[in-house]
Write a protein that holds these residues in place. Structure first.
Motif, PDB file in Angstrom:
ATOM      1  N   GLY A 122       0.780  -1.223   0.000  1.00  0.00           N
ATOM      2  CA  GLY A 122       0.000   0.000   0.000  1.00  0.00           C
ATOM      3  C   GLY A 122       0.814   1.276   0.000  1.00  0.00           C
ATOM      4  N   GLN A 123       2.138   1.163   0.077  1.00  0.00           N
ATOM      5  CA  GLN A 123       2.999   2.338   0.096  1.00  0.00           C
ATOM      6  C   GLN A 123       3.674   2.511  -1.258  1.00  0.00           C
ATOM      7  OE1 GLN A 123       3.142   4.273   2.957  1.00  0.00           O
ATOM      8  NE2 GLN A 123       1.565   2.839   3.649  1.00  0.00           N
ATOM      9  N   ILE A 124       3.990   3.762  -1.591  1.00  0.00           N
ATOM     10  CA  ILE A 124       4.667   3.999  -2.857  1.00  0.00           C
ATOM     11  C   ILE A 124       6.115   3.523  -2.772  1.00  0.00           C
ATOM     12  CG2 ILE A 124       3.206   5.986  -3.352  1.00  0.00           C
ATOM     13  CD1 ILE A 124       5.739   7.730  -2.875  1.00  0.00           C
ATOM     14  N   ASN A 125       6.673   3.227  -3.917  1.00  0.00           N
ATOM     15  CA  ASN A 125       8.062   2.802  -4.038  1.00  0.00           C
ATOM     16  C   ASN A 125       8.918   4.054  -4.226  1.00  0.00           C
ATOM     17  OD1 ASN A 125      10.537   2.015  -5.397  1.00  0.00           O
ATOM     18  ND2 ASN A 125       9.613  -0.008  -5.720  1.00  0.00           N
ATOM     19  N   GLN A 126       9.868   4.297  -3.307  1.00  0.00           N
ATOM     20  CA  GLN A 126      10.628   5.548  -3.396  1.00  0.00           C
ATOM     21  C   GLN A 126      11.499   5.594  -4.648  1.00  0.00           C
ATOM     22  OE1 GLN A 126      13.112   6.178   0.047  1.00  0.00           O
ATOM     23  NE2 GLN A 126      14.731   4.845  -0.690  1.00  0.00           N
TER      24      GLN A 126
END
Length: 467
Positions: A122-126
Motif C-alpha cells: 500500500g505504500q509507494i516505491n521511493q
C-alpha cells in the motif's frame, strides 16, 4: 542501507552482474534485484532476501539475463530495479536512497498528474518516485539534478538506458560510488571490493553530485562534481567492507589506526585484546600493536548461515541473530582480563547480552573499546540503522534519564571529556555491566580517516552536518 552494481561490456554481462551485485550483500538484507537489457527488452527478477541469500535466489535464473549491460541492487527499502518508459526513452533504475520528504513529494507529483504503480504493501516505491522526478525534465542530467534539488536525505543511483549506464552519486557524496575497468567493460559499484575477483581495476571515484555515462569502451563525465562533500564516517567504522577504499582511504587501515590511537591513550591492564567479528577485528589488531599485548580470537563468528544483526527491523530477530552468530571460546576466556574492540554501540541490547555471555564463559574482566563516539542522533541521510527514533539509541535514553529531556545539553554530551560526556559513558558502562568502557573520539576518528574534517559527516555523534 543498500548497495548496487552495474556493468556494460562487449560480451554477455550476466556473470559479472550476478557476482558484482552479490559482493554488495553485506549492505542490505531485505531484497535483491537484477535487470539486463537486450535488443531493447529488459529482463528482471526481484527476490526477498530476508530468509535466504542473493546467490541462492538468483543463480538458477542466470540464463534468462541476456545482454551486454545490466544493473543489480541489494536493498533494505523497496523492490528494485524498476522500469520506466518516458519521453527520455525506456530505462531501468536502482537507487541507494533515503527520502525523508517522501509524502510531500508524493502529493506534489499526484497534483501534477503523475501516478504511481509500483506499490508495496500500500505504500509507494521511493525508487519509482525518484524515476518520476527524473522524467519531469528534458534530459537525464536535468532529471537527476531535479532529484538532488527535491529530496531531503540522500540518493545515489544507476540508470540503465539503451545508450549505456548512467551512474550518479548523491549530491553530498554521503554514499560512495566507484568505477571499475577491464578490457572491453566498465562497472559501477557501491563497493570497490566487488572489482578484483571479476578482473576490474578501480578506475575512478565518482565525486559528490557527479554523473558519468558508461559504455563498454569509455566513461564520460556528463555532470561535474560538487565542490563540497559529506561522506559518511560510518563507512569506515561499520558497514564498509574491510578491503574497500573510499576516497582512496582503506577501511581496515582506518580501523587499525583507530585502535592504535586508542591504545596509546589507555592505561587499562589486560591479558589480551580481541575483536568482536567482523568490524571490530581491524581495530583490535591496531589496539594490540599500540598497547603491546597479544591479540586472541576469544569470539568467533559462525559465518555460513547467520546474517548481520544490525539491519533486521524486528528487535527480537536482531537479538536472536546477535546471539546465535557469535561463538565464544571458553578456554581463552576463563579467568582472563580481556579488552574487546567493537565498532559501535547503538541500542545496547546486543552488547549487553554478549557481555553477560562472556562472563558466563569465565571472563574475569570485560573491557570494551568502541570504534566511534557515542551515537546521540539518528541518521537523517542514510538507513544504516533500523532505529525509528532517537530514543531507541542507548545514549539518548540515558540523556533523558539524567536530564528529564532527551534534547537537553546534547552539545555537552557530545563533547569528549566534558562532565556530561563522562557521566554518559559511565551510565552506559553500568547498564551494560562492563568493567571499563572507552569510546573513540571524533577527533581521532577523523584523523584516522585522513580526509579533511569538513568532508566527513559526523552527524550521528554530534549533530553536525550540512543539510
Amino acid at each position: 542501507m543498500g548497495g548496487f552494481f552495474g556493468t556494460i561490456s562487449k560480451s554477455a554481462c550476466a556473470t559479472d552482474l550476478f557476482y558484482g551485485t552479490d559482493y554488495n550483500s553485506h549492505l542490505g538484507t531485505r531484497r535483491g534485484g537484477m535487470t539486463t537489457l537486450h535488443d531493447g527488452v529488459f529482463k528482471r527478477s526481484i527476490h526477498n532476501l530476508e530468509n535466504s541469500y542473493f546467490r541462492t535466489r538468483f543463480e538458477s535464473e542466470l540464463d534468462k539475463f541476456e545482454g551486454n549491460s545490466g544493473i543489480g541492487i541489494i536493498s533494505d527499502t523497496d523492490p528494485q530495479p524498476i522500469f520506466i518508459n518516458s519521453h527520455l526513452g525506456k530505462y531501468a533504475l536502482v537507487t541507494v536512497a533515503k527520502v525523508n520528504n517522501l509524502k510531500e513529494l508524493e502529493n506534489e507529483l499526484l497534483e501534477n498528474g503523475c501516478h504511481f504503480s509500483e506499490l508495496s504493501s500500500g505504500q509507494i516505491n521511493q525508487t519509482e518516485l525518484i524515476a518520476l522526478l527524473i522524467s519531469q525534465k528534458n534530459t537525464f542530467v536535468e532529471g537527476i539534478e531535479n532529484v538532488y534539488e527535491k529530496i531531503k536525505g540522500s540518493c545515489s543511483m544507476l540508470v540503465l538506458t539503451e545508450e549505456g549506464i548512467i551512474a550518479a552519486r548523491d549530491k553530498w557524496g554521503r554514499t560512495p560510488l566507484l568505477i571499475g575497468k577491464k578490457e572491453g567493460a566498465f562497472a559501477a559499484s557501491s563497493e570497490p571490493s566487488s572489482f578484483p575477483n571479476l578482473g576490474f581495476e578501480l578506475e575512478y571515484n565518482v565525486g559528490p553530485g557527479e554523473i558519468v555515462l558508461l559504455t563498454a569502451d569509455k566513461m564520460t563525465q556528463i555532470r561535474k562534481p560538487n565542490k563540497r562533500m559529506q561522506i559518511c564516517s560510518f563507512l569506515w567504522v561499520y558497514y564498509g567492507y574491510p578491503v574497500s577504499e573510499y576516497e582512496g582511504v582503506n577501511v581496515d587501515a582506518v580501523r587499525y589506526a583507530s585502535g592504535m590511537a586508542m591504545a596509546k591513550k589507555d592505561a587499562v591492564e589486560a591479558d589480551y585484546v580481541s575483536g568482536i567479528p567482523d568490524s571490530g577485528i581491524g581495530m583490535a589488531l591496531g589496539y594490540s600493536e599500540g598497547k603491546g599485548i597479544p591479540y586472541r580470537r576469544a569470539i568467533v563468528k559462525y559465518t555460513p548461515t547467520w546474517p548481520r544483526s544490525f539491519t533486521p527491523s524486528n528487535q527480537a530477530v536482531r537479538d536472536l541473530v546477535a546471539k546465535m552468530k557469535l561463538i565464544p571460546n571458553r578456554t581463552l576466556l576463563r579467568d582472563k582480563r580481556v579488552i574487546f574492540c567493537d565498532d559501535s554501540i547503538v541500542r545496547g541490547t546486543q552488547l549487553r547480552d554478549n557481555v553477560n555471555i562472556l562472563y558466563g564463559y569465565g571472563a574475569k574482566e570485560v573491557h570494551m573499546r568502541i570504534g566511534c563516539p557515542p551515537i546521540l542522533f539518528s541518521c537523517p541521510f542514510l538507513g544504516f540503522s533500523a532505529s525509528k527514533s532517537d530514543l531507541e539509541l542507548i545514549a539518548r535514553r540515558i540523556v533523558k534519564e539524567l536530564e528529564g529531556d532527551d534534547k537537553k545539553d546534547l552539545d555537552k554530551y557530545a563533547e569528549t571529556g566534558s562532565e556530561q560526556y563522562n557521566k554518559l559513558v559511565e551510565c552506559i558502562r553500568e547498564k551494560l555491566n562492563i568493567t571499563t568502557l572507552r569510546f573513540n573520539t571524533v577527533e581521532d576518528l577523523i584523523e584516522s580517516i585522513g580526509l579533511p574534517k569538513e568532508c566527513i559527516c559526523t552527524h550521528c555523534y554530534n549533530g553536525s552536518s550540512c543539510f
